[in-house]
Design an enzyme around this catalytic site. Sequence first.
Site, mmCIF file in Angstrom:
data_model
loop_
_atom_site.group_PDB
_atom_site.id
_atom_site.type_symbol
_atom_site.label_atom_id
_atom_site.label_comp_id
_atom_site.label_asym_id
_atom_site.label_seq_id
_atom_site.Cartn_x
_atom_site.Cartn_y
_atom_site.Cartn_z
ATOM 1 N N HIS A 56 0.828 -1.207 0.000
ATOM 2 C CA HIS A 56 0.000 0.000 0.000
ATOM 3 C C HIS A 56 0.870 1.267 0.000
ATOM 4 O O HIS A 56 0.407 2.329 0.393
ATOM 5 C CB HIS A 56 -0.913 0.010 1.235
ATOM 6 C CG HIS A 56 -1.754 -1.211 1.362
ATOM 7 N ND1 HIS A 56 -2.658 -1.591 0.401
ATOM 8 C CD2 HIS A 56 -1.810 -2.164 2.340
ATOM 9 C CE1 HIS A 56 -3.255 -2.717 0.780
ATOM 10 N NE2 HIS A 56 -2.746 -3.093 1.943
ATOM 11 N N HIS A 218 -7.403 -4.393 -0.829
ATOM 12 C CA HIS A 218 -6.814 -5.702 -1.122
ATOM 13 C C HIS A 218 -7.559 -6.376 -2.270
ATOM 14 O O HIS A 218 -7.343 -7.564 -2.532
ATOM 15 C CB HIS A 218 -6.858 -6.610 0.108
ATOM 16 C CG HIS A 218 -6.269 -5.991 1.328
ATOM 17 N ND1 HIS A 218 -7.034 -5.366 2.297
ATOM 18 C CD2 HIS A 218 -4.977 -5.860 1.720
ATOM 19 C CE1 HIS A 218 -6.236 -4.897 3.244
ATOM 20 N NE2 HIS A 218 -4.996 -5.176 2.923
#
Length: 334
Positions: A56, A218
């Site tokens: 991320h 995700h």
Amino acid sequence: MKMLINSPQSVVADALRGMAAAHPDLEVDVEQRVVVRRGAREGGRVGLVSGGGSGHEPLHAGFVGYGMLSAACPGEVFTSPVPDQMVRAARAVDSGRGVLFVVKNYTGDVLNFDMAAELAEEDGIRVERVLVNDDVAVTDSLYTAGRRGTGATLFVEKVAGAAAEAGASLEEVAEVARRVNASSRSFGVALSACSTPAKGSPTFDLPDGELELGVGIHGEPGRERRAMMPAREIAEFAVGAVLEDLAQVAPADGPVLALVNGMGATPLLELYGFHAEVARVLAERGVPVARTLVGNYVTSLDMAGCSVTLCRADEEVLRLWDAPVQTSALRWGR
């Protein structure tokens, strides 16, 4: 699928070695997976520690530095860091005034930060926790009970970091962090799936010509799939979802911080074009925008798409947002 890596097993360690080489103002423990602001204990500040699965970036390690995080704990790709990492980070940054854990609402992160808080407190470190849960797309997901934590994490870490830098107490830093989270809402859109290094292929199936509305960082399922839409229609859907939920936050007519965030594989050309539509929708709905960020800040590896995050900002939050910050991924005023 081609990736610029040595091996799936070393991808996180290799990235940390690169971060250490590029940013000498950070102390990077590659083996223990902890990134600490150099001199974090100096000045007697409250420490801020966050972390989560890698993939991320620049969240969280990219936000370690002056005016923001004191330390970050990167886990394996899309996998929570372990409590030992968090305790090491807390020990490294605690100056005696306590440590705030900023935790995105994913089950593994929540459980491990809770355990780390207990262990740190056994060491005599005062710990407060703030849970970030800003994603309005779904109530629960594959990884969470309750809303997911996404773009608002940046707002929480910036504002709380500025409060800590200014000398606020642990309780004061935690209070403003919780207030920012409570005043923030996000919504994400995927145009393509992401690929983890271990799998080497898309992690979910999203046919050409379709997009996922409300996707998680995700790749968790969102609200629905539709045929590909123009940017103006995507902006109307995403901003509409955020504002519908944000209407519950007082004052309903206050200014907002706005984040148009890339998921990792969307060019700035497209993100700025999308932001033009976001700004148009906000103007049409009478929402004043106080500050804006456009770019890749809370990504999902190579996913194409974006998210919109808005935060109702009072005068204190705006002042702390404008305060100087110097990290590898966010810098102004210094």
